[in-house]
Design a protein around this motif. Sequence first.
Motif, PDB file in Angstrom:
ATOM      1  N   ALA A  56       5.992 -16.679   1.843  1.00  0.00           N
ATOM      2  CA  ALA A  56       5.681 -15.281   1.077  1.00  0.00           C
ATOM      3  C   ALA A  56       5.539 -14.002   1.881  1.00  0.00           C
ATOM      4  CB  ALA A  56       4.939 -15.495  -0.245  1.00  0.00           C
ATOM      5  N   GLY A  57       4.152 -14.231   2.537  1.00  0.00           N
ATOM      6  CA  GLY A  57       3.924 -13.089   3.625  1.00  0.00           C
ATOM      7  C   GLY A  57       2.700 -12.305   2.401  1.00  0.00           C
ATOM      8  N   GLY A  58       2.632 -11.279   3.146  1.00  0.00           N
ATOM      9  CA  GLY A  58       1.817 -10.223   2.252  1.00  0.00           C
ATOM     10  C   GLY A  58       1.604  -8.878   3.250  1.00  0.00           C
ATOM     11  N   PRO A  59       1.001  -7.967   2.753  1.00  0.00           N
ATOM     12  CA  PRO A  59       0.483  -6.759   3.351  1.00  0.00           C
ATOM     13  C   PRO A  59      -0.770  -7.011   4.598  1.00  0.00           C
ATOM     14  CG  PRO A  59      -0.969  -6.890   1.471  1.00  0.00           C
ATOM     15  CD  PRO A  59       0.188  -8.089   1.252  1.00  0.00           C
ATOM     16  N   VAL A  60      -0.749  -6.022   5.364  1.00  0.00           N
ATOM     17  CA  VAL A  60      -1.759  -6.170   6.365  1.00  0.00           C
ATOM     18  C   VAL A  60      -3.160  -6.104   5.462  1.00  0.00           C
ATOM     19  CG1 VAL A  60      -0.533  -5.203   8.105  1.00  0.00           C
ATOM     20  CG2 VAL A  60      -1.849  -3.566   6.844  1.00  0.00           C
ATOM     21  N   PRO A  61      -4.084  -6.821   6.409  1.00  0.00           N
ATOM     22  CA  PRO A  61      -5.549  -6.929   5.396  1.00  0.00           C
ATOM     23  C   PRO A  61      -6.025  -5.586   5.208  1.00  0.00           C
ATOM     24  CG  PRO A  61      -5.497  -8.331   7.212  1.00  0.00           C
ATOM     25  CD  PRO A  61      -4.416  -7.508   7.438  1.00  0.00           C
ATOM     26  N   GLY A  62      -6.617  -5.112   3.981  1.00  0.00           N
ATOM     27  CA  GLY A  62      -7.255  -3.953   3.776  1.00  0.00           C
ATOM     28  C   GLY A  62      -6.306  -3.149   3.012  1.00  0.00           C
ATOM     29  N   VAL A  63      -4.954  -3.287   2.791  1.00  0.00           N
ATOM     30  CA  VAL A  63      -3.911  -2.440   2.377  1.00  0.00           C
ATOM     31  C   VAL A  63      -2.956  -3.094   1.337  1.00  0.00           C
ATOM     32  CG1 VAL A  63      -2.217  -0.829   2.815  1.00  0.00           C
ATOM     33  CG2 VAL A  63      -3.829  -1.430   4.404  1.00  0.00           C
ATOM     34  N   GLY A  64      -2.835  -2.566   0.227  1.00  0.00           N
ATOM     35  CA  GLY A  64      -1.980  -3.095  -0.668  1.00  0.00           C
ATOM     36  C   GLY A  64      -2.532  -4.130  -1.531  1.00  0.00           C
ATOM     37  N   CYS A  65      -1.492  -4.802  -2.253  1.00  0.00           N
ATOM     38  CA  CYS A  65      -2.058  -5.642  -3.198  1.00  0.00           C
ATOM     39  C   CYS A  65      -1.294  -7.115  -2.897  1.00  0.00           C
ATOM     40  CB  CYS A  65      -1.656  -5.136  -4.552  1.00  0.00           C
ATOM     41  SG  CYS A  65      -1.991  -6.532  -5.726  1.00  0.00           S
ATOM     42  N   ALA A  66      -2.047  -8.113  -2.208  1.00  0.00           N
ATOM     43  CA  ALA A  66      -1.449  -9.388  -1.736  1.00  0.00           C
ATOM     44  C   ALA A  66      -1.091 -10.108  -3.037  1.00  0.00           C
ATOM     45  CB  ALA A  66      -2.418  -9.884  -1.106  1.00  0.00           C
ATOM     46  N   GLY A  67      -1.681 -10.042  -4.196  1.00  0.00           N
ATOM     47  CA  GLY A  67      -1.629 -10.632  -5.208  1.00  0.00           C
ATOM     48  C   GLY A  67      -0.033 -10.227  -5.968  1.00  0.00           C
ATOM     49  N   ARG A  68      -0.067  -9.155  -5.920  1.00  0.00           N
ATOM     50  CA  ARG A  68       1.382  -8.572  -6.611  1.00  0.00           C
ATOM     51  C   ARG A  68       2.552  -8.984  -5.427  1.00  0.00           C
ATOM     52  NH1 ARG A  68       4.092  -7.872 -11.116  1.00  0.00           N
ATOM     53  NH2 ARG A  68       5.979  -7.460 -10.177  1.00  0.00           N
ATOM     54  N   GLY A  69       2.132  -8.979  -4.138  1.00  0.00           N
ATOM     55  CA  GLY A  69       3.161  -9.510  -3.147  1.00  0.00           C
ATOM     56  C   GLY A  69       3.630 -10.980  -3.416  1.00  0.00           C
ATOM     57  N   GLY A 113       0.841  -1.237   0.126  1.00  0.00           N
ATOM     58  CA  GLY A 113      -0.020  -0.064   0.119  1.00  0.00           C
ATOM     59  C   GLY A 113       1.131   1.266   0.043  1.00  0.00           C
ATOM     60  N   GLY A 114       0.494   2.289  -0.641  1.00  0.00           N
ATOM     61  CA  GLY A 114       1.082   3.562  -1.010  1.00  0.00           C
ATOM     62  C   GLY A 114       0.784   4.586   0.034  1.00  0.00           C
ATOM     63  N   SER A 115       0.088   4.335   0.718  1.00  0.00           N
ATOM     64  CA  SER A 115      -0.775   5.686   1.337  1.00  0.00           C
ATOM     65  C   SER A 115       0.286   6.373   2.306  1.00  0.00           C
ATOM     66  CB  SER A 115      -1.627   5.222   2.611  1.00  0.00           C
ATOM     67  OG  SER A 115      -2.659   4.626   1.993  1.00  0.00           O
ATOM     68  N   SER A 116       1.496   5.545   2.983  1.00  0.00           N
ATOM     69  CA  SER A 116       2.250   6.283   3.862  1.00  0.00           C
ATOM     70  C   SER A 116       3.127   7.198   2.788  1.00  0.00           C
ATOM     71  CB  SER A 116       3.111   5.438   4.471  1.00  0.00           C
ATOM     72  OG  SER A 116       3.800   4.254   3.804  1.00  0.00           O
ATOM     73  N   ARG A 117       3.620   6.633   1.535  1.00  0.00           N
ATOM     74  CA  ARG A 117       4.308   7.373   0.808  1.00  0.00           C
ATOM     75  C   ARG A 117       3.717   8.589   0.349  1.00  0.00           C
ATOM     76  NH1 ARG A 117       7.252   9.543  -2.497  1.00  0.00           N
ATOM     77  NH2 ARG A 117       7.895  10.750  -0.702  1.00  0.00           N
ATOM     78  N   LEU A 118       2.345   8.628   0.121  1.00  0.00           N
ATOM     79  CA  LEU A 118       1.502   9.744  -0.338  1.00  0.00           C
ATOM     80  C   LEU A 118       1.554  10.905   0.836  1.00  0.00           C
ATOM     81  CD1 LEU A 118      -0.281  11.384  -2.056  1.00  0.00           C
ATOM     82  CD2 LEU A 118      -2.054  10.001  -1.111  1.00  0.00           C
ATOM     83  N   ARG A 119       1.500  10.313   2.160  1.00  0.00           N
ATOM     84  CA  ARG A 119       1.471  11.255   3.380  1.00  0.00           C
ATOM     85  C   ARG A 119       2.843  11.904   3.235  1.00  0.00           C
ATOM     86  NH1 ARG A 119       1.402   7.408   7.495  1.00  0.00           N
ATOM     87  NH2 ARG A 119      -0.757   7.561   7.679  1.00  0.00           N
ATOM     88  N   GLU A 120       3.760  11.386   3.173  1.00  0.00           N
ATOM     89  CA  GLU A 120       5.258  11.825   3.143  1.00  0.00           C
ATOM     90  C   GLU A 120       5.413  12.867   2.149  1.00  0.00           C
ATOM     91  OE1 GLU A 120       9.607   9.961   3.457  1.00  0.00           O
ATOM     92  OE2 GLU A 120       8.130   8.950   1.842  1.00  0.00           O
ATOM     93  N   GLN A 121       4.892  12.427   0.730  1.00  0.00           N
ATOM     94  CA  GLN A 121       4.825  13.232  -0.540  1.00  0.00           C
ATOM     95  C   GLN A 121       4.183  14.696  -0.231  1.00  0.00           C
ATOM     96  OE1 GLN A 121       7.174  12.667  -2.707  1.00  0.00           O
ATOM     97  NE2 GLN A 121       6.609  14.603  -3.924  1.00  0.00           N
ATOM     98  N   LEU A 122       2.878  14.581   0.379  1.00  0.00           N
ATOM     99  CA  LEU A 122       1.972  15.673   0.567  1.00  0.00           C
ATOM    100  C   LEU A 122       3.034  16.621   1.585  1.00  0.00           C
ATOM    101  CD1 LEU A 122      -0.545  16.842   0.008  1.00  0.00           C
ATOM    102  CD2 LEU A 122      -1.631  15.901   1.803  1.00  0.00           C
ATOM    103  N   LYS A 123       3.360  16.008   2.575  1.00  0.00           N
ATOM    104  CA  LYS A 123       4.022  16.864   3.480  1.00  0.00           C
ATOM    105  C   LYS A 123       5.200  17.853   2.848  1.00  0.00           C
ATOM    106  CE  LYS A 123       3.418  14.582   8.015  1.00  0.00           C
ATOM    107  NZ  LYS A 123       4.030  13.733   9.166  1.00  0.00           N
ATOM    108  N   ASN A 124       5.897  17.093   2.124  1.00  0.00           N
ATOM    109  CA  ASN A 124       7.247  17.618   1.578  1.00  0.00           C
ATOM    110  C   ASN A 124       6.905  18.471   0.541  1.00  0.00           C
ATOM    111  OD1 ASN A 124       8.804  16.000   3.105  1.00  0.00           O
ATOM    112  ND2 ASN A 124       9.086  14.380   1.513  1.00  0.00           N
TER     113      ASN A 124
END
Lengths: 432, 291
Positions: B89-102, A73-84
């Motif tokens: 392999a593991g993966g992201p926390v539920p609800g975030v990111g893309c497990a398939g790509r993981g 997930g890229g939310s934290s990257r976006l958070r950082e980018q927005l702040k910067n």
Amino acid sequence: MAHHIEGSRNSCALHGALQVIEAIEGVVPVIHSTAGCGVQHFLGVNRLNAGSDRFGGPPVSNSNISEKHVVFGGSSRLREQLKNTVKIVEGDLYVIVTGCSTEMVGDDIPAMTKEGRDQDFQVIYANTPGFRGDVHQGYQLAVKALIEQLPALGKGEQSSVEGLVNIWGIVPHQDPFWAGNLEEIGRLLEGIGLKPNLLFGYDQGLSSWNRVPNAALNIVVSVWGDSPAMLLEERYGTPVLKLEGLPVGSAAGRFLQTVSDRLNLDLTHTENFIKSEEKRLNTYLASLADTYYRAGFQREFAFVGESSQVAGLSEFLTGTLGLIPRTLIITDNPPEYAREALLSRLTGLVEGYSTEVVFSEDHAEIIDQVRSGAAELVLGSALEEQVALALGVPFLQLSFPLSDKVVLSRGYSGYRGAAALLEDLGSAILSN
Amino acid sequence: MSEKHGKHIAIYGKGGIGKSTTTSNISAALAEAGYKVIQIGCDPKSDSTTILRGGNDLPTVLDTLREQSKVKIEDVSAVGFGGVLCIEAGGPVPGVGCAGRGINAAVELLQELNLFEEYKPDFVLYDVLGDVVCGGFAVPIRDGIADRAFVVTSSDFMAIFAANNLFKAINKYAPSGGARLGGVIANSIQAPYAKSLIDDFTQQTGTSVVGYVPRSFTVAQSELFGQTVIEAAPKSEQADVYRNLARFIDEHQDSVIPHPLNGPELKKWARTWGDRIFEVETGVVQKMESI
């Protein structure tokens, strides 16, 4: 049926949104996508238009996500980018626009936007993955985001502005003459006593956008203005006036009359204004008459461009200038409901003459159509230059993308635009 | 991928159907038979290899990748029962990111690290998350990563439905070099009609059952001890069931491209079984298969 498209001139939704944001003063885009999305915007849009916007080049802020952000997930990257971004680029408003990868992953953009607002950043977002559609879709998505989210920032002007009129449907840069076209429409509306809200271009910043709900009328210049106008009608009950393309020459007069009727303006004042404008244009037309006949302006022409351009300019070229529309090619993929109206209007532009009207963004098909139409004059984009050369006929670049001219304030709408079109068209014919 | 080391087997099936238990027991049985085995859990839950490792923690490939730029095989693997190399392999926390790509990224990383060239396994087992929910989870059966896929199913309709979906994925990828189906593993066989139902399904789809695993107290008990049946109850009948499965996978190389049923066909097929089961329950006696 699926078919291939060669050399499309329509970029993606993200780029359409960027074109909207970059055309508003003080508004800063923050791209949340892979690095290529920003670069592609620069190479594919800004470089093909003379004069790039403030953020139109490499300096545009982008979260440049990598595989790690796709997986986790890229939310934290976006958070950082927005702040910067807020630290580095001064702006009145920051707009997060998303690309395909972050939308596929499902990053929670509204939550990041809210976080930014909790820290007193003026920030809104638009979900603009390229897979949602082309550049026109991006225009609609970004405009919708601005209309829907700006009031929540609490900076809206409550006091109504009498005679305020919003103008929708001119997509910055997709119409290379967007700034000039807007300015001229604005000048004409001012001429009949209204206060035009151009929303894009010089001196158009957040205060213009905050005034949007207070308008007395929403003027829609192309089909791409339909959705913002409908949204505003729903939300604020603002009436809508739809034009059949850019108003050029005497069509501008009819446009001003309709607006006057709708807003109960002083008709005598409007008529006097139109008269003076007509007189001025007619003087120029008369000055051209000699050259017109000597150089044989009356020709069959092919026109390749966006629906509002093709419809508006062709009407002037045929109705006022006496040219003959051989092949009209509309490249902006208007929705079905708009196609029928365009077809019935454009096929019968000249009585007793059948004009070929084609909807296509496929370069190969466009070239074939122009070639087989064997027009004596080609109006189009840089992409049509070769076929015009092959036909050995005069050629004028006036739709996206342009390669042979710098466009700053020039436009082809209204009365002044009509005169500009006469100049450019005449020069193209004479220099051939 | 360059030269292939060992036989690569992917095991799929609906979530909770017993994939990890089955896979781990097969790995244990193969190891017991003297083979070098790697088991890779391709599931964000990252609990595929738990019962091979006595329940100890194992950092996942993706978690490690997130925290350090350079990952070594030692960081993300543990040696479990019988020398089975365990990887999650593991993966992201539920609800975030893309497990398939993981899954995709993790499998790619293992290849980049030359895991197979250096470890030289006889068998690599991929234990893949429940259903084929998106392209990412089809990675092990694409691009010739696994040679064969096995599907674990029970006689529950949803498990059959998931198996049929996997058949669709195999059917799609097999012609272009993806894995083919090794067979169906019928798990949790308890109801009197279960065998017949799964047999009939495989017949309809041009596949076959490679082993019936009865529902067993021994499995549940061994799991609670954090062990495979092979380790906890090596002399049990259940252990032999898994040994037979392992032997089958070792000795048979046959594979097919299944013919999945389409939506209406599958529903229609299910309805006929609804009627049959009702007749069994209410005592209607016909020339039923194995009832």
